[in-house]
Scaffold this motif. Structure first.
Motif, PDB file in Angstrom:
ATOM      1  N   HIS A 286       0.847  -1.187   0.000  1.00 15.78           N
ATOM      2  CA  HIS A 286       0.000   0.000   0.000  1.00 15.78           C
ATOM      3  C   HIS A 286       0.887   1.243   0.000  1.00 15.78           C
ATOM      4  O   HIS A 286       2.099   1.150   0.174  1.00 15.78           O
TER       5      HIS A 286
ATOM      6  N   ASP B 103       0.668   5.424   1.709  1.00 15.48           N
ATOM      7  CA  ASP B 103      -0.089   6.294   2.598  1.00 15.48           C
ATOM      8  C   ASP B 103      -0.192   7.697   2.011  1.00 15.48           C
ATOM      9  O   ASP B 103       0.617   8.087   1.166  1.00 15.48           O
TER      10      ASP B 103
ATOM     11  N   HIS C 226       4.833   0.452  -0.199  1.00 16.28           N
ATOM     12  CA  HIS C 226       5.654  -0.294   0.754  1.00 16.28           C
ATOM     13  C   HIS C 226       4.895  -1.484   1.320  1.00 16.28           C
ATOM     14  O   HIS C 226       3.656  -1.499   1.321  1.00 16.28           O
TER      15      HIS C 226
HETATM   16 FE   LIG Z   1       1.975   2.397   5.586  1.00 13.10          FE
END
Ligand SMILES: [Fe+2]
Length: 416
Positions: free
Chosen positions: A134, A136, A207
């Motif tokens: 994912h 962020d 990551h």
């Molecule tokens: Fe994360």
């Protein structure tokens, strides 16, 4: 920028200088900083983890059968069972319950301000536990405390300024305005974090972390409002002061849609609103937008209980005045100076008292006075009369100092 040695950013990023970090990496590209095993030992450890469990919001993270990340809100009594079943335990905003971390954030907020907030989460994971791939929508500084963790991540940020967390999974990736391609994980780099190591990932960097044995790590992150959020926040009180903007859109008969023409009542409402917002937007200027930014700066500075001057008489010329670090910012707007006050850190997660002033407006002639305050720690009241080349009357000095004491930006020790 005023970075202090051995504290705040310097302490976190050592041996990389904060100036280098902000010039070359911040909001640009990942950075791995190996550190001595005891680099973060005084910030957090397993004892602090156990002590914080009953005081913060808890989540358990797991990879589901499809290999996608899921999170559950859990209670302290469920922590052991979740950990034993291979889940990662997440302690949200752990800086609120652990003093060394809140001190680190206070130091960082004394050096840098954002229209938002710095926070720290803690992650405790068993062997091989981790998150699915994912990225962020916020930057993260990972501090490895105990154990080890393998971070596989894209070498560069994959998407500039994402508005949400984006996880690999079924369906479309990202918001409708984000055109995000699935990552080529064969291009990922692998960073093996050991105690004392730090990894910085800007927002939008793919990551997937994985514990190697037991792993205890902290993630510091920053949430700062976007230009879009700043504009919306500025417009909301302006628009909502007018009933025409608060009113619900019209209820339209189904038959009115049968012709393919826009219903007249709808057209009228939209035409009026569009004309009105165009007029209102034309009245906005950068000072108004900047005010929103100032009002949302990171809270810092004051300790509750020190806001009010001790009950006493008038300000004395020999009274000692202490400047509360980071308690005020000010902005010249035309012939005025607007002073914005920041509520005490203790009010970060609950409303500050309604009687705590948020801003005062004074004449621009006070600008030299305020500039001097911004670089002064302490002075005797009468010295303020010479804070500008022209000088100030004692009455002017008294009035401004009283207002700033009332707002908690100055503290008075009477000259007895
Ligand atoms: Fe994360």
């Amino acid at each position: 920028m005023a970075f202090r040695e051995d504290r705040g950013w310097s302490r976190l990023l050592h041996p990389i200088s904060p100036a280098t970090f902000f010039a070359e990496h911040y909001d640009r590209k990942p950075l791995y900083i190996p550190g001595r095993p005891d680099k973060f030992a005084d910030l957090f450890d397993l004892d602090a983890y156990y002590a914080s469990l009953g005081q913060v919001e808890l989540k358990a993270g797991l990879l589901n059968r499809a290999g996608h990340h899921e999170e559950l809100v859990i209670q302290p009594r469920e922590v052991e069972a979740c950990y034993a079943s291979g889940m990662t335990i997440c302690l949200g905003a752990v800086h609120e319950s652990h003093e060394p971390l809140s001190r680190l954030l206070t130091d960082i907020k004394r050096e840098t301000v954002v229209a938002g907030e710095f926070r720290v989460n803690c992650y405790y994971s068993p062997d091989q536990a981790g998150f699915g791939t994912h990225f962020d929508n916020r930057a993260v500084w990972v501090m490895q405390i105990e154990g080890e963790k393998e971070w596989r991540h894209s070498p560069e940020r994959a998407f500039d300024a994402p508005t949400n967390l984006v996880a690999m999974g079924p369906g479309r990736l990202g918001a409708p305005w984000e055109d995000i391609a699935p990552p080529d994980e064969s291009q990922f780099v692998s960073t093996h974090l050991k105690p004392g190591d730090l990894l910085y990932l800007p927002s939008g960097t793919w990551h997937c972390p994985r514990g190697i044995g037991r792993s205890l790590a902290l993630s510091m992150y920053v949430t700062s409002m976007s230009a879009h959020q700043l504009l919306m926040k500025t417009l909301e009180p302006i628009l909502c002061a007018d009933a025409a903007w608060r009113r619900e859109m019209p209820c339209v008969e189904v038959d009115a849609l049968a012709s393919g023409e826009m219903p007249a009542v709808l057209r009228q409402v939209l035409r009026d609103r569009l004309a009105d917002i165009q007029a209102k937007i034309a009245t906005l200027d950068v000072d108004r937008l900047a005010t929103t930014w100032y009002e949302n700066l990171t809270t810092r500075g004051l300790e509750p209980g020190h806001r009010r001057p001790a009950a006493r008489g008038q300000l004395g010329r020999g009274d000692r005045i202490d400047v509360v670090e980071g308690a005020l910012t000010f902005l010249r707007t035309g012939e005025d100076v607007v002073i914005h006050f920041h509520p005490p850190a203790a009010y970060t997660h609950r409303p500050a008292p309604a009687d705590l002033p948020r801003e005062i407006v004074i004449e621009a002639s006070a600008l030299p006075f305020l500039r001097r305050l911004a670089t002064t720690r302490s002075f005797e009241a009468h010295e303020a009369m010479y804070f500008s080349e022209e000088g100030y009357s004692w009455e002017d000095v008294e009035g401004v100092i009283d207002a700033l004491v009332e707002a908690g930006a100055l503290r008075v020790t009477p000259d007895l």
